[in-house]
Design a protein around this motif. Structure first.
Motif, PDB file in Angstrom:
ATOM      1  N   LEU A 375       0.818  -1.201   0.000  1.00 50.61           N
ATOM      2  CA  LEU A 375       0.000   0.000   0.000  1.00 50.61           C
ATOM      3  C   LEU A 375       0.863   1.266   0.000  1.00 50.61           C
ATOM      4  N   GLN A 376       1.949   1.243   0.745  1.00 45.58           N
ATOM      5  CA  GLN A 376       2.840   2.401   0.786  1.00 45.58           C
ATOM      6  C   GLN A 376       3.534   2.616  -0.551  1.00 45.58           C
ATOM      7  N   ALA A 377       3.762   1.501  -1.270  1.00 42.88           N
ATOM      8  CA  ALA A 377       4.409   1.594  -2.578  1.00 42.88           C
ATOM      9  C   ALA A 377       3.379   1.823  -3.682  1.00 42.88           C
ATOM     10  N   SER A 378       2.111   1.889  -3.287  1.00 43.93           N
ATOM     11  CA  SER A 378       0.991   2.102  -4.232  1.00 43.93           C
ATOM     12  C   SER A 378       0.944   1.022  -5.305  1.00 43.93           C
ATOM     13  N   VAL A 379       1.359  -0.198  -4.914  1.00 40.98           N
ATOM     14  CA  VAL A 379       1.314  -1.327  -5.854  1.00 40.98           C
ATOM     15  C   VAL A 379      -0.113  -1.827  -6.016  1.00 40.98           C
ATOM     16  N   ILE A 380      -0.922  -1.707  -4.927  1.00 37.63           N
ATOM     17  CA  ILE A 380      -2.321  -2.117  -5.005  1.00 37.63           C
ATOM     18  C   ILE A 380      -3.197  -0.968  -4.570  1.00 37.63           C
TER      19      ILE A 380
END
Length: 380
Positions: A375-380
């Motif tokens: 979530l922090q990496a905005s992967v999902i």
């Protein structure tokens, strides 16, 4: 003047008597109403308890009935559980299962003298069905859930996305043995990429984020609970009974949530709890009940999360008893407020009396870290 005293005294006495009589009547009336209300409340409470227990008994009765029927052909009958979706066909001669945790898909056939060509035809037919099967079809084919109605949003969704028949058959491994009933069992195992199963998390992200905000629960915790409970198996159920993605138990989580937020305990039926949006809503609301109410006096948020995760699986009373010797929530807070987060974690994963809960906290904690990073990496 003296001759007027007696009538005045009598008059005042009469007024006083009438007042006392009126008070007595009102008191008796209030007592009667109170008794009636208490009786009505008691009856309503008992009716609620009966409804919960009857629902549980009906599910277990159906579960056991189906299992008994299957045992006529299968040494070890298997029904859909938290992580594995199971279906039978052809008068229970064929079983197909999808393990959402391991990615294994199996097709099993009972019957003697079946040729390799016949087994291959069965496997291809089963995989072709699996490729197109919708949630609505899955409900109708489930012997325990038959009659449940999925939500319009999910009814036409495929239970398992991206099924590639050729890809699966290339991984096929066949084994067979004779059952105790004399029938030959042939099992064909295939590997479905687990990363495709993980993609199902994406399907539920809008609902997860909405409820994370609504109930003030971290989205990574919701995803970790869902992953651990069902591995995103939309047909997940257990004989507790518990239903759906977050494995909501009507007699505990459902009961707590409806009592606190609807003002009255309400029995949530399977067809409601199998609806992903509602299931995630209720499951997340229960996490809110645990964190914001039962554990509100716990100061450290990390400790509060560890306790909530363990309570989601093992029960808040058991968690309190583990740290205090009694089921007192205030004593629980007093005790853990003197400890460091790692002390609480180690106590729960090493010393908690239920092995399932010890392992559950480890799994959820690991997955929560995984989803937090995504979530922090905005992967999902």
């Amino acid at each position: 003047m003296a001759k007027f005293v007696t009538p005045i005294v009598l008059g005042m006495s009469l007024i006083s008597s009438l007042a006392i009589a009126q008070d007595t009547v009102e008191t008796d009336s209030f007592s009667a109403r109170k008794a009636s209300m208490l009786s009505s409340f008691s009856e309503s409470k008992q009716a609620s308890i009966d409804a919960f227990e009857n629902s549980k008994a009906q599910y277990l009765a159906k579960f056991n009935e189906v299992k008994k029927e299957l045992s006529e052909k299968w040494d070890t009958p298997q029904l859909t559980n938290k992580t594995t979706w199971v279906q039978y066909s052809q008068n229970n001669d064929i079983k197909r299962s999808v393990n959402f945790e391991t990615g294994e898909i199996t097709v099993e056939v009972v019957g003697n003298n079946l040729t390799e060509k016949e087994i291959s035809a069965v496997v291809n037919n089963q995989l072709s069905e699996l490729k197109t099967e919708t949630t609505a079809q899955a409900y109708n084919r489930d012997p325990v859930l038959a009659g449940a109605t999925p939500s319009r949003i999910t009814a036409n969704e495929k239970v398992l996305p991206d099924v590639n028949v050729n890809e699966l058959t290339r991984t096929a491994k066949t084994s067979s043995f004779k059952q105790s009933n004399g029938l030959q069992l042939t099992k064909v195992s295939m590997s479905y990429p687990t990363d495709r199963i993980a993609k199902k998390a994406m399907t539920y992200m809008p609902t997860v984020l909405k409820n994370a905000s609504k109930w003030e629960v971290d989205p990574d915790l919701i995803l970790a609970i869902m992953h651990t409970e069902s591995h995103f198996n939309p047909m997940a159920q257990s004989h507790i009974p518990a239903y759906g993605l977050m494995q909501v138990v009507p007699t505990s989580a459902g009961r707590d949530v409806t009592k606190r937020y609807l003002g009255k305990e309400k029995l949530l039926p399977p067809e409601v709890l199998f609806k992903p949006d509602f299931n995630i809503d209720i499951g997340t609301a229960y996490l809110n009940v645990l964190q914001a109410h039962y554990l509100r006096k716990v100061n450290d948020p990390t400790i509060r999360t560890y306790l909530a995760i363990s309570a989601y699986n093992g029960g808040i009373g058991a968690v309190a008893k583990h740290f205090t010797g009694k089921g007192s929530l205030s004593r629980l807070a007093d005790k853990v407020n003197t400890l460091q987060p790692d002390d609480v974690y180690q106590s729960l994963v090493n010393d908690f009396p239920y092995k399932e809960t010890r392992n559950y906290l480890k799994k959820v904690h690991t997955k929560q870290t995984y989803y937090k990073n995504l979530l922090q990496a905005s992967v999902i």
